[in-house]
Design a protein around this motif. Sequence first.
Motif: not given
Length: 400
Positions: A80-83, A113-119, A122-124
């Motif tokens: 899942p996305y971080l957001r 979420a506004g900063a990196i929510g689309v990451v 597993e890739r964080l």
Amino acid sequence: MAKEKNGERSALRRTKGPGSVFRDANSVWHYRMAMPADPVTGKRRIIEAKGKVKSETCARFEAKLAEYERLGRIPSKNSPYLRDCLERWLTDIASRIKPRVFETYRSECHAIAGAIGVVRLERLAPEHVRLTLDTLAPGRSGKTLADYRIRLRQALAAAMREGLIQSNPVDLTEPPRIEPNDTAILAPGQPIDAIKAAEVDDPDGMWRLMFRLTFATGMRQAERFAVAPEQLITRNGIHGIQVDRELQHYNGDNTPPEWLRARQLTPHMWIAPPKSRKSIRFVPIDTTLWLDLKTWATEHRIPDGQPIFTRKGHTLTNPVERRLWIKALQAAGLPYVTIRSARHFYATQLAAGGASEDARKAIMGHTKISVTAGYTHWRPEDLAALAGEARAAIGESAVV
């Protein structure tokens, strides 16, 4: 025709994909699928959708399945996305924390979420954490950035417990530097000037009484706004206030959970337990102030359970108090300090008067003495007096 079994027709399985589709005795279609056990609780999980038409039921099931995958509730080919992870974490903790705290957490998670929510989870990596803090840094203090980092760490820790990630990238980063902000306080003797000056915009004397209470007890604003007649008690011959509640404003649907045992006053104002268990305390006050508070409550016919201080029948608010406090300072010719600094003033005077750490912590309602120390501001003259006492202990033989 399909055979009847236990009030249901036998399952009609889909030709493609896992799960089972069947229609019950009421002609309602069911699409049901067993999922892997919850990694945290170990309990078996089943996803099910219902509908009057088979195609509608299947569509509902697919939508529910996609939502479970999006939030990371079940495994999928893409993490899942971080957001979505943050959204799920907020949903999980919503019923376990106080509404005002939840609002703060939600605001912080929204910013993250506004900063990196689309990451995707597993890739964080640690660089994403640093990017978040760099993005949110402008206009924010180190303490605020540290809170963002803590919130991200908590959400990712929950993801780790559920097996969505193997490690927490926040743990591989350094917390931001926190520079303490000095709180300006009035000097001894100045508070009374501000209290008297409050009469300019205080024809009935309510705010003057409130400001006296503020400096004489160091109570938090929410605690002062909630003071009711039954809290004015006498214990072992000592007059004081039993601090055991606070006034809170809850917006919209953000009502307090049942376990909080809050009591509603108006559509948005509630009487709730104070900040922590240590906040429940007895604060001694002088007899004159105690009697004045008693008299105020009696003359204004304030019943038990209702706040003593109100403005035209409405509960008090921070903006109103702040505006009148600033006017009082200006009328008295005093430098600007926040009304909250009165709590710092009180803690400082307790320390200067020689109160022990345990006593100061108990009266202030703090859990740790380190927090009380943050409210204490030593003046050079107070330190000089203490240093003089230490030097006097040396004795005359030490004087050269």
